[in-house]
Design an enzyme around this catalytic site. Structure first.
Site, PDB file in Angstrom:
ATOM      1  N   LYS A 190       0.823  -1.155   0.052  1.00  0.00           N
ATOM      2  CA  LYS A 190       0.019   0.257   0.296  1.00  0.00           C
ATOM      3  C   LYS A 190       0.956   1.183   0.060  1.00  0.00           C
ATOM      4  CE  LYS A 190      -3.493  -2.435  -0.171  1.00  0.00           C
ATOM      5  NZ  LYS A 190      -4.456  -3.204   0.558  1.00  0.00           N
TER       6      LYS A 190
HETATM    7  C1  LIG Z   1      -5.358  -4.548   0.770  1.00  0.00           C
HETATM    8  C2  LIG Z   1      -6.974  -4.099   1.044  1.00  0.00           C
HETATM    9  C3  LIG Z   1      -7.653  -4.380   2.014  1.00  0.00           C
HETATM   10  C4  LIG Z   1      -7.138  -5.163   3.094  1.00  0.00           C
HETATM   11  O1  LIG Z   1      -6.050  -4.541   4.111  1.00  0.00           O
HETATM   12  P1  LIG Z   1      -5.398  -5.403   4.863  1.00  0.00           P
HETATM   13  O2  LIG Z   1      -4.462  -4.029   5.766  1.00  0.00           O
HETATM   14  O3  LIG Z   1      -4.308  -6.402   4.242  1.00  0.00           O
HETATM   15  O4  LIG Z   1      -6.324  -6.011   5.881  1.00  0.00           O
HETATM   16  C5  LIG Z   1      -8.991  -3.893   2.128  1.00  0.00           C
HETATM   17  N1  LIG Z   1      -9.413  -3.228   1.042  1.00  0.00           N
HETATM   18  C6  LIG Z   1      -8.950  -3.032  -0.283  1.00  0.00           C
HETATM   19  C7  LIG Z   1      -9.342  -2.324  -1.294  1.00  0.00           C
HETATM   20  C8  LIG Z   1      -7.520  -3.545  -0.129  1.00  0.00           C
HETATM   21  O5  LIG Z   1      -6.852  -3.330  -1.283  1.00  0.00           O
END
Ligand SMILES: *Cc1c(COP(=O)(O)O)cnc(C)c1O
Length: 379
Positions: A190
């Site tokens: 991210k």
């Molecule tokens: C990565 C992601 C999540 C989950 O995030 P985590 O921190 O890994 O739980 C939720 N929604 C979207 C759209 C994502 O890309």
């Protein structure tokens, strides 16, 4: 087929600053490595960055969504709107919270739900109790317009901003229309990578207080405070909680990463502009909008699977965001068959979307390699 030189452009490479490395060592040497002062400082700094009064760190964005939904205390099985074109964990969070996901189609140009697709889902499935809004790729979704279309107040909207902390999404907004919760992810890929981690930003002090206790078993006082000088071993549990806390080790890395985030966002925007110049006439691009967080660079190509395979052969990594949840076995089983039949645009774009490499460490020359190879393949 052209013989390309051996190039390697990975789909994603996380950036970690020197300050993040030093912060990790500082915490390891400090005598306290789990939830404590670093989490509190990270929360304050995130709140300032996002322009929201409260931020509570949690173990993941998935947990952030589930806990925010649980805090609404809706009836068991209450219908909650969500796009199908999202990450499976975000929809599982609705189910784990005890509710029923109702799928919303997306708009052809933006790849996110529009007021029209939300209204259509509401006509089909009846009035929802809440909605999870996902700014896919960082596209700044107008959650107020979507809430209006669903007949919901802002307080019933959970924004899954896993793709959006660096852009306009999740920034300060009018408390009167503010979403119940904006959920962030610090997962490895991210925009603000820690490796794992999440947070909830909110205008609701009661929600923040509930999250602080619920993320750590529902205990009235966390261990850090109990062990402070003068702290007591006593605590109560008024309501069963969860194990969903962030650690100080993660938070210290996150604090250092947050300092670098604005610069990384500028890098992403520059890379996007470079991609756009090369690809605008070649492939179908989702609509652009100011405030985009640029987590993903998505294109739409015919014969997507073959294009992805050919790029992989040239050493270029790509990904697909996302396989719509109604095509995943466990979700297909629990979804209403009417839902699965009401997603024509999602079904069309899901076969065409392809995410190209986009991250601050990506060289401009690597963008040219990707666009050059894509141009050859589409010629
Ligand atoms: C990565 C992601 C999540 C989950 O995030 P985590 O921190 O890994 O739980 C939720 N929604 C979207 C759209 C994502 O890309």
């Amino acid at each position: 087929m052209t013989t390309s030189t051996a190039v390697a452009v990975p789909f994603t490479v996380p950036s970690f600053t020197g300050a993040a490395r030093e912060a990790a060592v500082r915490v390891l040497d400090s005598g306290w490595v789990t939830t404590g002062a670093e989490c509190a400082a990270f929360e304050a700094e995130l709140a300032a960055y996002l322009g929201q009064p409260y931020v509570v760190t949690v173990a993941s964005c998935t947990q952030a969504i589930e806990l925010s939904l649980r805090a609404l205390r809706l009836d068991a099985g209450a219908p909650v709107l969500t796009p199908s074109l999202t990450f499976c964990g975000a929809v599982a969070a609705i189910v784990h919270a005890g509710y029923r996901p109702v799928l919303v189609d997306v708009d052809e140009d933006t790849l996110v739900p529009s007021p029209e697709t939300v209204a259509a889902a509401t006509r089909r499935a009846g009035r929802p109790a809440a909605m999870v809004v996902c700014p896919l790729g960082g596209y700044p979704v107008d959650h107020v317009a979507l809430a209006d279309a669903a007949g919901l107040p802002g307080g019933r909207i959970v924004v899954d901003a896993a793709h959006g902390p660096g852009g306009g999404v999740g920034r300060a907004d009018d408390p009167a229309t503010a979403p119940h919760a904006t959920c962030l992810s610090f997962y490895a890929t991210k925009n603000l990578p820690i490796g794992e981690g999440g947070a909830v930003a909110t205008h609701d002090g009661e929600l923040a207080a509930w999250l602080r206790s619920s993320r750590l078993h529902g205990m009235s006082r966390d261990a850090w405070r109990r062990y402070l000088p003068g702290g007591s071993w006593r605590y109560d549990v008024e309501e069963l909680g969860f194990k969903a806390n962030l650690t100080d080790l993660q938070a210290a890395i996150g604090r250092a990463q947050l300092v670098a985030l604005p610069g990384w966002q500028r890098c992403r925007a520059e890379l996007v502009a470079r991609y756009d110049r090369a690809l605008a006439d070649l492939v179908r691009l989702p609509r652009r909008h100011p405030g985009h967080a640029w987590h993903l660079y998505q294109v739409r190509v015919p014969d997507r699977d073959a294009v992805a395979a050919a790029l992989a052969e040239s050493g270029i990594g790509t990904s697909v965001h996302f396989i719509p949840v109604h095509r995943l076995t466990a979700f297909a089983r629990l979804l209403d068959p009417d839902d699965r039949a009401a997603l024509p645009v999602t079904d069309r774009v899901a076969d065409e979307v392809l995410s190209l490499p986009l991250y601050p460490a990506l060289e401009h020359g690597s963008v040219d390699i990707v666009t050059g190879r894509l141009a050859e393949l589409l010629a």
